[in-house]
Design a protein around this motif. Structure first.
Motif, PDB file in Angstrom:
ATOM      1  N   UNK A  71     -11.785  27.677 -25.025  1.00  0.00           N
ATOM      2  CA  UNK A  71     -11.421  26.707 -26.327  1.00  0.00           C
ATOM      3  C   UNK A  71      -9.851  26.363 -26.317  1.00  0.00           C
ATOM      4  N   UNK A  72      -8.911  26.883 -25.642  1.00  0.00           N
ATOM      5  CA  UNK A  72      -7.737  26.552 -25.628  1.00  0.00           C
ATOM      6  C   UNK A  72      -7.384  25.486 -24.408  1.00  0.00           C
ATOM      7  N   UNK A  73      -7.630  26.361 -23.333  1.00  0.00           N
ATOM      8  CA  UNK A  73      -7.347  25.685 -21.803  1.00  0.00           C
ATOM      9  C   UNK A  73      -7.963  24.532 -21.517  1.00  0.00           C
ATOM     10  N   UNK A  74      -9.275  24.549 -21.750  1.00  0.00           N
ATOM     11  CA  UNK A  74     -10.176  23.341 -21.459  1.00  0.00           C
ATOM     12  C   UNK A  74      -9.960  22.193 -22.302  1.00  0.00           C
ATOM     13  N   UNK A  90     -16.230  21.960 -13.994  1.00  0.00           N
ATOM     14  CA  UNK A  90     -16.057  23.291 -14.336  1.00  0.00           C
ATOM     15  C   UNK A  90     -17.245  24.220 -13.827  1.00  0.00           C
ATOM     16  N   UNK A  91     -17.011  24.979 -12.721  1.00  0.00           N
ATOM     17  CA  UNK A  91     -18.251  25.775 -12.244  1.00  0.00           C
ATOM     18  C   UNK A  91     -18.211  27.299 -12.606  1.00  0.00           C
ATOM     19  N   UNK A  92     -19.444  27.584 -13.354  1.00  0.00           N
ATOM     20  CA  UNK A  92     -19.600  28.622 -13.985  1.00  0.00           C
ATOM     21  C   UNK A  92     -19.981  29.684 -12.844  1.00  0.00           C
ATOM     22  N   UNK A  93     -19.063  30.699 -12.629  1.00  0.00           N
ATOM     23  CA  UNK A  93     -19.334  31.586 -11.481  1.00  0.00           C
ATOM     24  C   UNK A  93     -19.888  32.953 -12.021  1.00  0.00           C
ATOM     25  N   UNK A  98     -21.366  33.628 -21.754  1.00  0.00           N
ATOM     26  CA  UNK A  98     -21.361  32.137 -22.444  1.00  0.00           C
ATOM     27  C   UNK A  98     -20.322  31.253 -21.663  1.00  0.00           C
ATOM     28  N   UNK A  99     -19.829  31.489 -20.828  1.00  0.00           N
ATOM     29  CA  UNK A  99     -18.748  30.546 -20.442  1.00  0.00           C
ATOM     30  C   UNK A  99     -19.064  29.016 -20.581  1.00  0.00           C
ATOM     31  N   UNK A 100     -20.274  28.736 -19.741  1.00  0.00           N
ATOM     32  CA  UNK A 100     -20.963  27.322 -19.503  1.00  0.00           C
ATOM     33  C   UNK A 100     -20.961  26.583 -21.084  1.00  0.00           C
ATOM     34  N   UNK A 101     -21.703  27.595 -22.264  1.00  0.00           N
ATOM     35  CA  UNK A 101     -21.861  27.154 -23.250  1.00  0.00           C
ATOM     36  C   UNK A 101     -20.608  26.789 -23.849  1.00  0.00           C
ATOM     37  N   UNK A 102     -19.774  27.504 -24.022  1.00  0.00           N
ATOM     38  CA  UNK A 102     -18.406  27.531 -24.719  1.00  0.00           C
ATOM     39  C   UNK A 102     -17.756  26.041 -24.083  1.00  0.00           C
ATOM     40  N   UNK A 103     -17.707  25.881 -22.708  1.00  0.00           N
ATOM     41  CA  UNK A 103     -17.247  24.712 -22.358  1.00  0.00           C
ATOM     42  C   UNK A 103     -17.752  23.431 -22.635  1.00  0.00           C
ATOM     43  N   UNK A 104     -19.168  23.483 -22.785  1.00  0.00           N
ATOM     44  CA  UNK A 104     -19.851  22.421 -23.397  1.00  0.00           C
ATOM     45  C   UNK A 104     -19.585  22.110 -24.981  1.00  0.00           C
ATOM     46  N   UNK A 106     -16.841  22.773 -26.366  1.00  0.00           N
ATOM     47  CA  UNK A 106     -15.246  22.168 -26.453  1.00  0.00           C
ATOM     48  C   UNK A 106     -15.379  20.699 -26.109  1.00  0.00           C
ATOM     49  N   UNK A 107     -15.963  20.391 -25.197  1.00  0.00           N
ATOM     50  CA  UNK A 107     -16.416  18.800 -24.809  1.00  0.00           C
ATOM     51  C   UNK A 107     -16.880  18.091 -25.929  1.00  0.00           C
ATOM     52  N   UNK A 108     -17.907  18.581 -26.552  1.00  0.00           N
ATOM     53  CA  UNK A 108     -18.586  17.892 -27.450  1.00  0.00           C
ATOM     54  C   UNK A 108     -17.795  17.926 -28.895  1.00  0.00           C
ATOM     55  N   UNK A 109     -17.001  18.744 -29.279  1.00  0.00           N
ATOM     56  CA  UNK A 109     -16.154  18.881 -30.105  1.00  0.00           C
ATOM     57  C   UNK A 109     -15.044  17.667 -30.076  1.00  0.00           C
ATOM     58  N   UNK A 110     -14.675  17.424 -28.776  1.00  0.00           N
ATOM     59  CA  UNK A 110     -13.426  16.311 -28.639  1.00  0.00           C
ATOM     60  C   UNK A 110     -14.324  15.071 -28.281  1.00  0.00           C
ATOM     61  N   UNK A 111     -15.622  15.036 -28.433  1.00  0.00           N
ATOM     62  CA  UNK A 111     -16.550  13.804 -27.811  1.00  0.00           C
ATOM     63  C   UNK A 111     -16.217  13.309 -26.530  1.00  0.00           C
ATOM     64  N   UNK A 112     -16.230  14.119 -25.587  1.00  0.00           N
ATOM     65  CA  UNK A 112     -15.618  13.901 -24.158  1.00  0.00           C
ATOM     66  C   UNK A 112     -16.693  14.466 -23.163  1.00  0.00           C
TER      67      UNK A 112
END
Length: 520
Positions: A71-74, A90-93, A98-104, A106-112
């Motif tokens: 949430x901070x770094x991405x 971002x490659x979810x290893x 829930x790393x992948x869901x958190x990444x999505x 963050x992008x949705x909150x920023x409209x990106x």
């Protein structure tokens, strides 16, 4: 008995004095002749970042159980102040948090959401480390995107980027014609153990790999910091892709070594495969000039102020047949000639014969940068520096967490060599431990020569450590603690060897890498 004791004390004093003199000599060499590593002055500054055109960038992030930090770094990466085309892969290893869901999210909150691509990593392939396998998948995917990236930003999921970090990295690479630019980001330094040990980690890394030597193309020293690496697509292709270091546990330095040790081939013979310059789109427009590293649009290789012809005159691309009057001094033969280099179609003049073309003015003769001219092969250029604005959020709150971090790769750095381990331990004792021990001995026994030599060495050591201490905003008094800190790092290195012999070495996030993994 007293005379015997006095004789033994004299012998010990003489040995101590010689050891102090030897240690002092080593420190004089380190400060004066070892690349000035201790100055910590290789910094990425906010230099002029207005480029004629900004290249396409793709950041690749390997992420394994990083839901807490993303949430901070991405967010910091998606909010980069970069005018060019920028995407994040971002490659979810195989995360379980829930790393992948958190990444999505963050992008949705920023409209990106269009800027972020989240991949589900494949199971770890044999012979690969987890991070490099994830990077490999991300890079392969990024190359299928349109337009393809001119640079890859390889970064870790725990890095919080300054808003101008990417722009400064690209400007550094473009203006200094660098194949790889890397930052040793500011490591977290908040807990007591972090303040005691983290600056020393940076100090020792700089001593092992003096940054001025890394940044000197005439020297073989090569290193990088894996948290933040900007590398050209051409350089990555030239070395054979990320797979050439797939089994390196110290992957960042291995990648830098691969880039710096791979020499350019002489120009025109491998222009297509090595530099990928899209010459078929060449066009002169105004006085704008673009670096030949950029793949889209192509380079405009004209010095500022050059007069440009427009309507009714021969297109500039027609001059790029590399005639005898050009800087290259080569003339392409007929396409049917097997001995001639293969040049792009647009380099062939549109008229039936190049001799029918009017001779171009000298000012329009293409002047390519030095690294594209047909000189003897030279080493590619890399750069490694420090920053205090981009930082790692990875916490090391206790001695055990820092101990594990160092022990994971310390013996790998020694190529798993027992002989190098012995030499390293003896060297650390001589350089760091002998001065304070002899200083105390000299003061207690009243031996002024030993005390003066030892204290001088100790103070010189502290003086060398001060710039790194200041970089991390710690108390200058910590500089005097370097001998004790070095002792801890020596014990960590020995423990790293013990873990390796017990098949417990190279442990990271639930994976244990075998002794077949290379140092890099």
């Amino acid at each position: 008995m007293f005379s015997k004791w006095k004789k033994e004390n004299t012998m010990i004093s003489e040995i101590g004095l010689w050891l102090c003199v030897l240690s002092l000599t080593i420190w004089v060499i380190l400060l004066g002749f070892w690349g000035q590593f201790w100055r910590s002055d290789q910094r990425l500054t906010r230099q002029e970042t207005d480029l004629p055109m900004f290249p396409n960038i793709c950041a690749v992030i390997p992420a394994r159980n990083e839901a807490d930090l993303l949430p901070v770094t991405l967010r910091s990466l998606l909010n980069q102040d970069y005018p060019g085309h920028f995407r994040v892969v971002l490659v979810d290893d195989s995360s379980t948090d829930g790393t992948a869901n958190v990444a999505r999210d963050v992008a949705q909150e920023l409209n990106k959401t269009q800027q972020l691509h989240v991949l589900s990593g494949q199971p770890l392939a044999p012979g690969w480390t987890g991070k490099l396998w994830a990077l490999h998948q991300g890079i392969q995917y990024a190359q299928t995107l349109t337009p393809p990236p001119d640079y890859f930003l390889l970064t870790d999921a725990d890095i919080e980027h300054d808003a101008l970090n990417l722009r400064c990295l690209v400007a550094k690479a473009q203006q200094e014609d660098l194949d790889l630019v890397s930052l040793m980001v500011r490591l977290r330094c908040k807990s007591i153990w972090e303040k005691l040990l983290i600056p020393a980690f940076v100090f020792f890394f700089q001593k092992l790999n003096p940054f001025p030597w890394v940044n000197d193309p005439t020297k073989s020293t090569a290193a990088a910091a894996g948290g933040c690496i900007l590398i050209t697509r051409e350089a990555l292709t030239r070395i054979g892709g990320i797979e050439v270091v797939r089994d390196a546990l110290i992957d960042d330095c291995a990648l830098a070594q691969a880039v710096k040790s791979t020499r350019f081939s002489q120009f025109p013979h491998e222009i297509n495969s090595k530099f990928k310059i899209r010459l078929e789109k060449f066009a002169l427009s105004g006085n704008q000039r673009q670096s030949p590293r950029l793949g889209n649009p192509p380079a405009v290789l004209v010095p500022p102020g050059t007069p440009v012809r427009t309507t009714g005159e021969t297109p500039a691309s027609d001059w790029l047949n590399f005639s005898q009057n050009s800087k290259f001094g080569v003339t392409p033969s007929s396409p049917s000639s097997p001995s001639s280099p293969s040049l792009p179609h647009s380099l062939t003049p549109s008229s039936p014969s190049s001799s029918s073309l009017p001779h171009p003015p000298h000012s329009l003769t293409p002047s390519l940068p030095h690294f594209l001219t047909p000189s003897s092969p030279s080493s590619p250029k890399i750069w490694l520096g420090l920053t205090d604005s981009t930082q790692s959020l990875r916490p090391y709150p206790s001695l055990s967490t820092i101990w594990d971090m160092v022990a994971r790769t310390a013996f790998t750095q020694l190529n798993y060599s027992f002989g190098l381990l012995i030499v390293t331990v003896m060297g650390m004792i001589l350089i760091y431990i002998v001065p304070p021990v002899c200083a105390i001995f000299g003061l207690l026994t009243g031996n002024s020569l030993v005390a003066i030599a030892a204290l001088s060495t100790w103070l010189l050591m502290a003086y060398a450590y001060l710039p790194t201490i200041r970089l991390y905003g710690c108390s200058p008094a910590l500089a005097l603690c370097l001998p004790g800190i070095a002792l801890l790092y020596t014990l960590m290195t020995v423990d790293s060897a013990v873990r390796h012999w017990q098949n417990r070495g190279g442990t990271w996030k639930g994976r244990v890498y075998s002794k077949t993994i290379k140092a890099g």
